[in-house]
Scaffold this motif. Structure first.
Motif, PDB file in Angstrom:
ATOM      1  N   VAL E   9       0.742  -1.243   0.108  1.00 21.14           N
ATOM      2  CA  VAL E   9      -0.036   0.064  -0.047  1.00 21.14           C
ATOM      3  C   VAL E   9       0.869   1.049   0.066  1.00 21.14           C
ATOM      4  CG1 VAL E   9      -1.621   1.341   1.371  1.00 21.14           C
ATOM      5  CG2 VAL E   9      -1.950  -1.388   1.176  1.00 21.14           C
ATOM      6  N   ILE E  10       0.554   2.267  -0.776  1.00 25.72           N
ATOM      7  CA  ILE E  10       1.060   3.631  -0.950  1.00 25.72           C
ATOM      8  C   ILE E  10       0.578   4.440   0.041  1.00 25.72           C
ATOM      9  CG2 ILE E  10       2.231   5.438  -2.092  1.00 25.72           C
ATOM     10  CD1 ILE E  10       2.748   3.360  -4.420  1.00 25.72           C
ATOM     11  N   VAL E  11       1.281   5.090   1.046  1.00 28.45           N
ATOM     12  CA  VAL E  11       0.707   5.965   2.187  1.00 28.45           C
ATOM     13  C   VAL E  11       1.075   7.236   1.859  1.00 28.45           C
ATOM     14  CG1 VAL E  11       0.336   6.470   4.487  1.00 28.45           C
ATOM     15  CG2 VAL E  11      -0.175   4.024   3.609  1.00 28.45           C
ATOM     16  N   LYS E  12       0.420   8.445   1.824  1.00 32.00           N
ATOM     17  CA  LYS E  12       0.895   9.767   1.960  1.00 32.00           C
ATOM     18  C   LYS E  12       0.833  10.033   3.628  1.00 32.00           C
ATOM     19  CE  LYS E  12       2.267  14.044   0.694  1.00 32.00           C
ATOM     20  NZ  LYS E  12       3.564  13.629   0.893  1.00 32.00           N
ATOM     21  N   VAL E  13       1.970  10.302   4.106  1.00 33.46           N
ATOM     22  CA  VAL E  13       2.114  10.541   5.638  1.00 33.46           C
ATOM     23  C   VAL E  13       1.582  11.819   6.116  1.00 33.46           C
ATOM     24  CG1 VAL E  13       3.361  10.524   7.676  1.00 33.46           C
ATOM     25  CG2 VAL E  13       3.935   8.850   5.840  1.00 33.46           C
ATOM     26  N   LYS E  31       7.166   3.254  24.464  1.00 32.89           N
ATOM     27  CA  LYS E  31       6.418   2.561  23.101  1.00 32.89           C
ATOM     28  C   LYS E  31       6.080   3.866  22.254  1.00 32.89           C
ATOM     29  CE  LYS E  31       3.741  -0.830  25.963  1.00 32.89           C
ATOM     30  NZ  LYS E  31       2.269  -1.212  26.213  1.00 32.89           N
ATOM     31  N   GLU E  32       6.653   3.677  20.962  1.00 32.46           N
ATOM     32  CA  GLU E  32       6.664   4.647  20.174  1.00 32.46           C
ATOM     33  C   GLU E  32       5.084   4.832  19.701  1.00 32.46           C
ATOM     34  OE1 GLU E  32       8.847   6.418  18.857  1.00 32.46           O
ATOM     35  OE2 GLU E  32      10.471   5.414  19.853  1.00 32.46           O
ATOM     36  N   LYS E  33       5.002   5.982  19.249  1.00 29.80           N
ATOM     37  CA  LYS E  33       3.353   6.440  18.849  1.00 29.80           C
ATOM     38  C   LYS E  33       3.251   5.980  17.460  1.00 29.80           C
ATOM     39  CE  LYS E  33       2.126   8.582  22.453  1.00 29.80           C
ATOM     40  NZ  LYS E  33       2.904   9.542  23.203  1.00 29.80           N
ATOM     41  N   PRO E  34       2.403   5.421  16.823  1.00 33.56           N
ATOM     42  CA  PRO E  34       2.054   5.340  15.502  1.00 33.56           C
ATOM     43  C   PRO E  34       1.631   6.532  14.836  1.00 33.56           C
ATOM     44  CG  PRO E  34      -0.063   4.540  16.738  1.00 33.56           C
ATOM     45  CD  PRO E  34       0.771   5.121  17.888  1.00 33.56           C
ATOM     46  N   GLN E  35       1.666   6.481  13.491  1.00 29.74           N
ATOM     47  CA  GLN E  35       1.522   7.825  12.634  1.00 29.74           C
ATOM     48  C   GLN E  35       0.163   7.397  11.551  1.00 29.74           C
ATOM     49  OE1 GLN E  35       5.220   7.804  10.515  1.00 29.74           O
ATOM     50  NE2 GLN E  35       5.428  10.137  10.910  1.00 29.74           N
ATOM     51  N   THR E  36      -0.419   8.351  11.142  1.00 28.99           N
ATOM     52  CA  THR E  36      -1.546   8.145  10.378  1.00 28.99           C
ATOM     53  C   THR E  36      -1.255   8.708   8.891  1.00 28.99           C
ATOM     54  OG1 THR E  36      -2.177  10.154  10.995  1.00 28.99           O
ATOM     55  CG2 THR E  36      -3.378   8.113  11.896  1.00 28.99           C
ATOM     56  N   GLY E  37      -1.640   8.351   7.934  1.00 31.87           N
ATOM     57  CA  GLY E  37      -1.678   8.657   6.478  1.00 31.87           C
ATOM     58  C   GLY E  37      -2.849   8.325   5.447  1.00 31.87           C
ATOM     59  N   LYS E  38      -2.843   8.703   4.301  1.00 26.24           N
ATOM     60  CA  LYS E  38      -3.882   8.505   3.442  1.00 26.24           C
ATOM     61  C   LYS E  38      -3.431   7.626   2.488  1.00 26.24           C
ATOM     62  CE  LYS E  38      -6.945  11.845   2.388  1.00 26.24           C
ATOM     63  NZ  LYS E  38      -7.611  12.797   1.981  1.00 26.24           N
ATOM     64  N   ASP E  67       2.561   1.571  12.369  1.00 24.11           N
ATOM     65  CA  ASP E  67       3.666   1.743  13.272  1.00 24.11           C
ATOM     66  C   ASP E  67       4.743   2.782  12.677  1.00 24.11           C
ATOM     67  OD1 ASP E  67       5.060   0.263  15.638  1.00 24.11           O
ATOM     68  OD2 ASP E  67       6.476   0.705  14.138  1.00 24.11           O
ATOM     69  N   LYS E  68       5.193   3.817  13.538  1.00 26.58           N
ATOM     70  CA  LYS E  68       6.090   4.527  13.294  1.00 26.58           C
ATOM     71  C   LYS E  68       7.388   4.242  12.343  1.00 26.58           C
ATOM     72  CE  LYS E  68       8.673   8.409  15.672  1.00 26.58           C
ATOM     73  NZ  LYS E  68       8.987   8.804  16.954  1.00 26.58           N
ATOM     74  N   TYR E  69       7.583   2.853  12.448  1.00 24.73           N
ATOM     75  CA  TYR E  69       8.786   2.323  11.410  1.00 24.73           C
ATOM     76  C   TYR E  69       8.396   1.712  10.451  1.00 24.73           C
ATOM     77  CZ  TYR E  69      11.410   4.286  15.459  1.00 24.73           C
ATOM     78  OH  TYR E  69      12.110   5.161  16.319  1.00 24.73           O
ATOM     79  N   ALA E  70       7.090   1.510   9.999  1.00 20.96           N
ATOM     80  CA  ALA E  70       6.561   0.734   9.075  1.00 20.96           C
ATOM     81  C   ALA E  70       6.923   1.280   7.718  1.00 20.96           C
ATOM     82  CB  ALA E  70       4.978   0.606   9.115  1.00 20.96           C
ATOM     83  N   GLY E  71       7.126   0.549   6.659  1.00 19.25           N
ATOM     84  CA  GLY E  71       7.476   0.764   5.327  1.00 19.25           C
ATOM     85  C   GLY E  71       8.691   1.394   4.899  1.00 19.25           C
ATOM     86  N   SER E  72       8.568   1.777   3.637  1.00 17.35           N
ATOM     87  CA  SER E  72      10.072   2.380   3.203  1.00 17.35           C
ATOM     88  C   SER E  72       9.481   3.726   2.585  1.00 17.35           C
ATOM     89  CB  SER E  72      10.656   1.287   1.922  1.00 17.35           C
ATOM     90  OG  SER E  72      10.869   0.291   2.471  1.00 17.35           O
ATOM     91  N   GLU E  73      10.479   4.617   2.842  1.00 19.70           N
ATOM     92  CA  GLU E  73      10.233   5.801   2.306  1.00 19.70           C
ATOM     93  C   GLU E  73      10.457   5.830   0.824  1.00 19.70           C
ATOM     94  OE1 GLU E  73      12.283   9.469   4.092  1.00 19.70           O
ATOM     95  OE2 GLU E  73      11.183   8.927   6.020  1.00 19.70           O
ATOM     96  N   VAL E  74       9.492   6.710  -0.063  1.00 19.22           N
ATOM     97  CA  VAL E  74      10.148   6.651  -1.590  1.00 19.22           C
ATOM     98  C   VAL E  74       9.571   8.141  -1.809  1.00 19.22           C
ATOM     99  CG1 VAL E  74       9.405   4.189  -1.845  1.00 19.22           C
ATOM    100  CG2 VAL E  74       7.686   6.141  -2.364  1.00 19.22           C
TER     101      VAL E  74
END
Lengths: 94, 94, 94, 94, 94, 94, 94
Positions: E9-13, E31-38, E67-74
């Motif tokens: 899934v591609i997400v715009k943070v 415990k790291e806070k999670p992030q949100t995105g579309k 999760d804050k560390y999920a995914g790879s930045e592109v």
């Protein structure tokens, strides 16, 4: 509203009093005490190999017991919750 | 009442006397001694691939033997219990 | 009586003489020597995916050979035993 | 007689001459040399998911090549053997 | 256009304000806070054992929590996105 | 003759010239260069769950490319070979 | 010609300009930037449990995005390529 995905459950953690003796906080022993909380929202269940959803065993409103380090903390509309996988729930407190 | 989830079992641990010689506690050897306890409550069993529950092998009231580090300690109505997965139970003491 | 669960086997370990030269215990080499013992009790077998039990290959009374570090030591009515998974048994000594 | 369990094989290791130059043992290089030995006894094969035994590919009397660190050393009636899983055998020497 | 493969899934943070007290950034807790995105784009789903695609649960345009560390930045056409596996999405924010 | 077991392949490694500048061997970069070699012998293929053999994709005589650290070195009748699992072969050089 | 095995893909990496400020290369941040490249050759796909090949999702000539550390570098007829598993490809750039 927060809608958990898959086999995840959102739990509102119950405050836990620290054990004290004369006001002194006791050092926790090697085995961490589990915590309890109320189930607020449920995912649709994990995906089985045949593509069907396996419904969760817990229900909204139940008080559940889980490991101290289970789940991820989330803040939503000023409140703190935990999102965890159902397998991290050890027991229902009835 | 505490109702364990899945293949979990709640066990009331039996007190274990330390081996002593003339009151001196003997150093435990490399292989940890297992503990025993009474089964207090059972989950519905693990979920098989076809969505059915696999019933547990132990029964309420049985005395079971398990590894010293098995399970998580829980406190419920002033009593201490262990919640463990059935696979951590090594034998039934009959 | 101790009744092992699943694919576990209870073994009474046979005493193993240390290799000595003129009374001096020889240092063991890098590969640990396996031990032998007599099978005392058997579980009903591991649970297959279809919920059936897979019967064990060893039988009560057989002498078996297993890795030095296999199993957990248990004490029962003054005797020491090992409870191990059948897969830790390497061979039957006939 | 030693009867291996499951997919295990008992092998009588062939003596391996050290590579020497003018009597000096050469340091082995980073990749360890495999060893060879003769198959002495076979298990009935690993257990398939449907409870049947998968017969082994090697036969008694064959010379096989295996990794230097494969298997467990066993001593039986004054002789040394290796008990290893068939998957640790790399090739048959014909 | 970026088309994610499989269950990605591609997400715009969404920008996340740091919690501050009087302008001082608070140290995050354990415990790291999670992030949100579309959700911007979806893969066709993971490959099931029978070669069919398992459709994803999230939809384009939904706001998701991860999760804050999920995914790879592109970086694509000057914009930053995250590409993550759907299993790293914890909840949909409705 | 060496006959590999299962999904193993015996490969005769081709000599690889070191990259040099004016006779000086260049330090290899972080990603190790793969090697090539000729397929000399094949196993019957890995065992599928239903007990059948899955035939290998490579054929005798093909030149294949594999990771520098793939396989185990074997010496047979004065020649050096590598025995590796087919999954460690990255490509066929046609 | 190089023919990848299984679910492998050969990719010709596109040159990536380093981000600089006034000629100074910026330190990359904690999350590594993915790279892009053109698909040059495809394997026949991974082997399913029933022995059939699962065809790949990418096609020759497509530009794909992948993790900076994906794949193994190979040199073939003076050109550098990466051989990687399709699962390491994150997205197709259309």
């Amino acid at each position: 509203m927060l809608k958990p995905l898959g086999d995840r459950v959102i739990v509102k953690v119950e405050e836990q009093e620290e054990e004290t003796v004369g006001g002194i906080v006791l050092a926790s022993n090697a085995k961490e005490k589990p915590q309890t909380g109320k189930v607020i929202a449920l995912g649709e269940g994990a995906l089985a190999d045949d593509g069907k959803r396996i419904p969760l065993s817990v229900k909204e409103g139940q008080v559940v017991m889980f490991d101290k380090y289970a789940g991820s903390e989330v803040k939503y509309e000023g409140e703190n919750y935990l999102i965890m996988h159902e397998k991290d729930i050890m027991a229902i407190v009835e």
